[in-house]
Design a protein around this motif. Structure first.
Motif, PDB file in Angstrom:
ATOM      1  N   PRO A 141       0.602  -0.993  -0.055  1.00 29.52           N
ATOM      2  CA  PRO A 141       0.186   0.136   0.154  1.00 29.52           C
ATOM      3  C   PRO A 141       1.009   0.694  -0.018  1.00 29.52           C
ATOM      4  N   LEU A 142       1.671   1.349   0.550  1.00 25.40           N
ATOM      5  CA  LEU A 142       2.871   2.089   0.194  1.00 25.40           C
ATOM      6  C   LEU A 142       4.487   2.304  -0.484  1.00 25.40           C
ATOM      7  N   ALA A 143       4.953   2.809  -0.973  1.00 30.73           N
ATOM      8  CA  ALA A 143       6.422   2.703  -0.676  1.00 30.73           C
ATOM      9  C   ALA A 143       7.261   2.083   0.346  1.00 30.73           C
ATOM     10  N   ASP A 144       6.957   3.158   1.496  1.00 28.90           N
ATOM     11  CA  ASP A 144       7.758   3.812   2.499  1.00 28.90           C
ATOM     12  C   ASP A 144       6.754   2.690   3.068  1.00 28.90           C
ATOM     13  N   PRO A 145       6.353   1.683   3.752  1.00 29.27           N
ATOM     14  CA  PRO A 145       5.239   1.248   5.018  1.00 29.27           C
ATOM     15  C   PRO A 145       6.028   0.924   6.367  1.00 29.27           C
ATOM     16  N   PRO A 146       5.085   1.508   7.255  1.00 26.76           N
ATOM     17  CA  PRO A 146       5.659   2.034   8.365  1.00 26.76           C
ATOM     18  C   PRO A 146       6.011   0.712   9.398  1.00 26.76           C
ATOM     19  N   ALA A 147       6.970   0.903  10.519  1.00 31.37           N
ATOM     20  CA  ALA A 147       6.836   0.242  11.123  1.00 31.37           C
ATOM     21  C   ALA A 147       5.795  -0.789  11.812  1.00 31.37           C
ATOM     22  N   GLY A 148       5.465  -1.595  12.360  1.00 34.99           N
ATOM     23  CA  GLY A 148       5.190  -2.259  13.220  1.00 34.99           C
ATOM     24  C   GLY A 148       5.197  -3.861  13.531  1.00 34.99           C
ATOM     25  N   ASP A 149       4.045  -3.858  14.543  1.00 36.09           N
ATOM     26  CA  ASP A 149       4.278  -5.083  14.833  1.00 36.09           C
ATOM     27  C   ASP A 149       2.915  -6.040  14.972  1.00 36.09           C
ATOM     28  N   LEU A 150       3.116  -6.967  14.088  1.00 38.38           N
ATOM     29  CA  LEU A 150       2.063  -8.149  13.855  1.00 38.38           C
ATOM     30  C   LEU A 150       2.589  -9.291  14.460  1.00 38.38           C
ATOM     31  N   PRO A 151       1.815  -8.710  15.464  1.00 39.37           N
ATOM     32  CA  PRO A 151       2.348 -10.112  16.475  1.00 39.37           C
ATOM     33  C   PRO A 151       1.676 -11.405  16.707  1.00 39.37           C
ATOM     34  N   SER A 152       2.107 -12.396  16.075  1.00 42.17           N
ATOM     35  CA  SER A 152       1.473 -13.530  15.102  1.00 42.17           C
ATOM     36  C   SER A 152       0.306 -13.698  14.034  1.00 42.17           C
ATOM     37  N   THR A 153      -0.289 -12.396  14.328  1.00 38.43           N
ATOM     38  CA  THR A 153      -1.606 -12.731  13.364  1.00 38.43           C
ATOM     39  C   THR A 153      -1.822 -13.021  11.927  1.00 38.43           C
ATOM     40  N   PRO A 154      -2.716 -14.049  11.676  1.00 37.97           N
ATOM     41  CA  PRO A 154      -2.998 -14.956  10.799  1.00 37.97           C
ATOM     42  C   PRO A 154      -2.790 -14.360   9.573  1.00 37.97           C
ATOM     43  N   VAL A 155      -2.820 -14.230   8.230  1.00 34.21           N
ATOM     44  CA  VAL A 155      -3.009 -13.464   7.532  1.00 34.21           C
ATOM     45  C   VAL A 155      -2.977 -14.118   5.663  1.00 34.21           C
ATOM     46  N   LEU A 156      -3.284 -14.591   5.249  1.00 32.31           N
ATOM     47  CA  LEU A 156      -3.413 -15.219   3.895  1.00 32.31           C
ATOM     48  C   LEU A 156      -3.609 -13.947   2.627  1.00 32.31           C
ATOM     49  N   MET A 157      -3.079 -14.205   2.400  1.00 31.40           N
ATOM     50  CA  MET A 157      -2.683 -14.141   0.943  1.00 31.40           C
ATOM     51  C   MET A 157      -2.747 -14.621  -0.296  1.00 31.40           C
ATOM     52  N   LEU A 158      -3.567 -14.350  -1.249  1.00 28.31           N
ATOM     53  CA  LEU A 158      -4.274 -15.168  -2.933  1.00 28.31           C
ATOM     54  C   LEU A 158      -3.912 -13.990  -3.920  1.00 28.31           C
ATOM     55  N   SER A 159      -2.878 -15.020  -5.138  1.00 23.46           N
ATOM     56  CA  SER A 159      -2.286 -13.433  -5.609  1.00 23.46           C
ATOM     57  C   SER A 159      -3.063 -14.469  -7.287  1.00 23.46           C
ATOM     58  N   GLY A 160      -3.114 -13.629  -8.124  1.00 17.59           N
ATOM     59  CA  GLY A 160      -3.397 -14.722  -9.508  1.00 17.59           C
ATOM     60  C   GLY A 160      -2.332 -14.083 -10.397  1.00 17.59           C
ATOM     61  N   ALA A 161      -2.251 -16.065 -10.842  1.00 14.44           N
ATOM     62  CA  ALA A 161      -0.640 -15.863 -11.766  1.00 14.44           C
ATOM     63  C   ALA A 161      -0.515 -15.264 -12.798  1.00 14.44           C
ATOM     64  N   MET A 162      -1.921 -14.840 -13.304  1.00 19.25           N
ATOM     65  CA  MET A 162      -1.577 -14.064 -14.707  1.00 19.25           C
ATOM     66  C   MET A 162      -2.985 -12.849 -14.140  1.00 19.25           C
ATOM     67  N   ASP A 163      -2.480 -12.432 -12.628  1.00 20.11           N
ATOM     68  CA  ASP A 163      -2.946 -11.045 -13.094  1.00 20.11           C
ATOM     69  C   ASP A 163      -2.222  -9.836 -13.247  1.00 20.11           C
ATOM     70  N   PRO A 164      -3.102  -8.803 -14.685  1.00 20.62           N
ATOM     71  CA  PRO A 164      -2.314  -7.617 -15.252  1.00 20.62           C
ATOM     72  C   PRO A 164      -2.207  -6.800 -14.173  1.00 20.62           C
ATOM     73  N   ILE A 165      -2.981  -7.052 -13.221  1.00 23.25           N
ATOM     74  CA  ILE A 165      -2.570  -5.022 -12.339  1.00 23.25           C
ATOM     75  C   ILE A 165      -1.184  -5.462 -11.322  1.00 23.25           C
ATOM     76  N   VAL A 166      -1.487  -6.919 -11.058  1.00 25.17           N
ATOM     77  CA  VAL A 166      -0.489  -7.236  -9.341  1.00 25.17           C
ATOM     78  C   VAL A 166       0.726  -7.361  -9.548  1.00 25.17           C
ATOM     79  N   PRO A 167       1.632  -6.809 -10.162  1.00 26.85           N
ATOM     80  CA  PRO A 167       2.929  -7.713 -10.080  1.00 26.85           C
ATOM     81  C   PRO A 167       3.126  -8.792  -9.222  1.00 26.85           C
ATOM     82  N   ALA A 168       3.674  -9.725  -9.979  1.00 27.31           N
ATOM     83  CA  ALA A 168       3.973 -10.396  -8.982  1.00 27.31           C
ATOM     84  C   ALA A 168       5.385 -10.803  -8.028  1.00 27.31           C
ATOM     85  N   GLU A 169       6.073  -9.673  -8.184  1.00 29.76           N
ATOM     86  CA  GLU A 169       6.939  -9.149  -7.050  1.00 29.76           C
ATOM     87  C   GLU A 169       6.887  -8.595  -5.903  1.00 29.76           C
TER      88      GLU A 169
END
Length: 213
Positions: A141-169
């Motif tokens: 979301p930001l070029a220079d994301p803020p420092a923060g602490d996510l103590p074991s917060t569970p996160v699932l990210m689902l990306s699309g291999a052919m997504d034209p909007i979100v680069p894999a990198e």
């Protein structure tokens, strides 16, 4: 199932839908739509992946050519970063007020595209706000994301291999960032474009079942 449309201000400043839980053991879901969606868009998704959970679904307060969003962008993939930060804090304040109004525990965010991006920043800026997140087609979301602490917060990210909007990198960088802040991140790349598929629903449902009680 009862559903309410609310525009209360200032505490509940976002137009939103709320559906109360029918399963008291299920964690509430915060549903965050993509560009052009509204507070009704992800309600069917929420019901499918977490039957019986309370659903809180706000509408983004920014309009882009009449299409609701959660923050401004300058071009595709180029965000107005000052606006992103302000809107993330506004959303976190809304969530806190909604928890009080509706008697909710900290919700698990389920965000698609623009909604996933602001959910990621809420976790970084205000980590106490969310109990976890399912991020569907997210970007950093930001070029220079803020420092923060996510103590074991569970996160699932689902990306699309052919997504034209979100680069894999870019998606990989977000996964690394959230992990470095302490989040328990699962990042899966599905054989999909930017739109959602049945594989997204299955993965989200399984993840919620594991963490949502």
């Amino acid at each position: 199932m009862a559903s309410t449309l609310t525009r209360d201000a200032p505490a509940l400043a976002f137009t939103h839908r709320f559906e109360p839980a029918t399963d008291g053991a299920a964690s509430p879901l915060l549903l965050l739509h993509g560009t052009g969606g509204d507070e009704t868009d992800l309600l069917p998704l929420g019901r499918m992946i977490a039957p019986g959970a309370a659903l809180l679904s706000p509408r983004g307060q920014v309009s882009e050519g009449g299409m609701p969003r959660f923050f401004r962008r300058l071009a595709e993939g180029v965000f107005d970063e000052a606006d992103v930060v302000r809107r993330a804090h506004d959303l976190a304040d809304f969530i806190a007020a909604a928890r009080t109004a509706y008697g909710l525990a900290a919700p698990v965010a389920v965000g698609f595209s623009n909604g996933a991006n602001i959910a990621a920043l809420v976790m970084l800026l205000r980590p106490e706000t969310l109990a976890g997140a399912v991020l569907l087609r997210p970007m950093v979301p930001l070029a220079d994301p803020p420092a923060g602490d996510l103590p074991s917060t569970p996160v699932l990210m689902l990306s699309g291999a052919m997504d034209p909007i979100v680069p894999a990198e870019n998606a990989a960088r977000l996964a690394t960032l959230l992990s470095a802040r302490g989040g328990k991140v699962e990042h899966k790349t599905l054989p999909a474009s930017h739109g959602l598929t049945s594989a997204d629903l299955t993965a989200a449902r399984d993840f919620i079942a594991r963490i949502g009680r």
